[in-house]
Enzyme design. Structure first.
Site, short mmCIF file in Angstrom:
data_model
loop_
_atom_site.label_atom_id
_atom_site.label_comp_id
_atom_site.label_asym_id
_atom_site.label_seq_id
_atom_site.Cartn_x
_atom_site.Cartn_y
_atom_site.Cartn_z
N ILE A 238 0.84 -1.19 0.00
CA ILE A 238 0.00 0.00 0.00
C ILE A 238 0.88 1.25 0.00
CG2 ILE A 238 -1.64 1.37 1.35
CD1 ILE A 238 -2.94 -1.08 0.14
N LYS A 239 0.59 2.16 -0.92
CA LYS A 239 1.24 3.47 -0.92
C LYS A 239 0.27 4.50 -0.34
CE LYS A 239 3.01 7.26 -3.73
NZ LYS A 239 3.06 7.89 -5.05
N GLN A 240 0.77 5.26 0.64
CA GLN A 240 -0.09 6.25 1.28
C GLN A 240 0.72 7.48 1.67
OE1 GLN A 240 -2.81 8.04 1.76
NE2 GLN A 240 -3.90 6.11 2.23
#
Length: 352
Positions: A238-240
């Site tokens: 996940i990129k956040q």
């Protein structure tokens, strides 16, 4: 980069970030990155041997190879922010070969960029560094601007050009988010069937998420829920964005929340806020990589090191930093990427 240099770059924040001990979710509850992460986590999943092999490529390339941490160079700004706005500070990056060179010379685990960039040079570089193909984008030529993510190519074409993984963005909270969730879920299923890993840019997007002068697009509760939706559609990573505040649900008065989300599961410390993001990634079973953010000039090096320390000490898996590196000359870009990686290589910097 030595721990002394890292401490110096942090300035007055050094003790608050390096000595902090998490008081909300204890690190013992997390599935932390490490050399055995694939065997410890993904071997128990439905991911096929082909997916595991490509995850192995991502984890075992570059300066962070074998650590369980990742440093990724993302350059989708030619579409997301217009090519001119993105590359005017350093026009050499209009040529995609320089993007690939920067990722290689910068010791990155992988490069994440567009179909066109990777297809143009796939035969020369696909065997040298893992490709992450960004399969959907916003575009800024529609006037007035609209904010939507549409598919720019097929998963099969990403596989054909030698990709180890596909990446996609969902604007959670936008009017188009339901369609995007369906499209990306289907794309990720196909990517796994073809043996590629999956990375999701879990961004929130709704004008109502700004209230009373506070931008809750980067609140821990909203971004955490976006992460949880991302791992639900089987994103492997996940990129956040790094959280900057909290209480978006209660301030805007929508969705569902619980008082313990704010009183027990996190604090106002940036490491605890980011740990809440990790918790929503199935307690770290899907790795959290935070974005490096826009380039601000002289503070870029210290800002990047600070973000990396928060991510690592929170239990995250790494950083995906683009503009801070490619909007400089090659030497300075490599230096910044190496500084980020040095945080994850520093044994003195532990999980809080």
């Amino acid at each position: 980069m030595s721990i002394e240099t890292i401490t110096s770059l942090l300035g007055t924040d050094a003790d608050a970030l390096l000595q902090y001990q998490a008081t909300a979710i204890p690190k013992e509850m997390l599935h932390l990155p490490g050399p055995d992460f694939i065997e410890r986590i993904f071997v128990n999943s439905n991911r096929s041997p082909q997916v595991l092999r490509n995850l192995g490529q991502l984890f075992n390339n570059g300066r962070l190879a074998g650590t369980g941490y990742v440093s990724i160079l993302p350059v989708d700004q030619g579409i997301e922010h217009t090519a001119g706005a993105s590359f005017a500070p350093n026009p050499m990056y209009f040529d995609p070969e320089n993007i690939l060179r920067l990722a290689l010379e910068g010791g990155c685990n992988a490069v994440a960029t567009t179909f066109g960039n990777l297809a143009m040079l796939s035969r020369k570089y696909a065997h040298r560094i893992p490709f992450i193909v960004k399969i959907n984008h916003n575009e800024l030529l529609t006037y007035p601007n609209k904010y939507d993510q549409i598919m720019f190519g097929s998963v099969e074409e990403a596989w054909n050009l030698g990709a180890a993984a596909v990446g996609a963005t969902i604007y959670f909270g936008s009017e188009e988010s339901s369609r995007q969730i369906i499209e990306v879920a289907e794309a990720f299923e196909q990517a796994h069937q073809l043996g590629m890993a999956t990375i999701l840019w879990c961004y929130t997007r709704n004008n109502a998420f700004k209230k009373d002068g506070i931008d809750y697009h980067v609140s821990a509760d909203l971004t955490g829920q976006a992460n949880h939706l991302g791992v639900t559609i089987q994103a492997d990573i996940i990129k956040q964005k790094l959280p900057e505040n909290n209480g978006g649900f209660t301030a805007i008065n929508f969705a569902k929340s619980h008082p313990k989300m704010y009183s027990e599961l996190t604090t106002d410390h940036p490491i605890d806020l980011t740990r809440y993001q990790v918790a929503n990634c199935y307690m770290g079973r899907a790795g959290l990589i935070n974005s490096g953010g826009e380039s601000k000039g002289e503070s870029d090096l210290s800002d990047a090191v600070r973000t990396a320390i928060i991510n690592k000490r929170a239990g995250g898996m790494g950083l995906i930093s683009g503009r801070k590196s490619f909007q400089k000359d090659m030497k300075e870009g490599v230096r910044l990427l190496n500084a980020i990686q040095d945080v994850y290589l520093a044994q003195e910097i532990t999980v809080a």
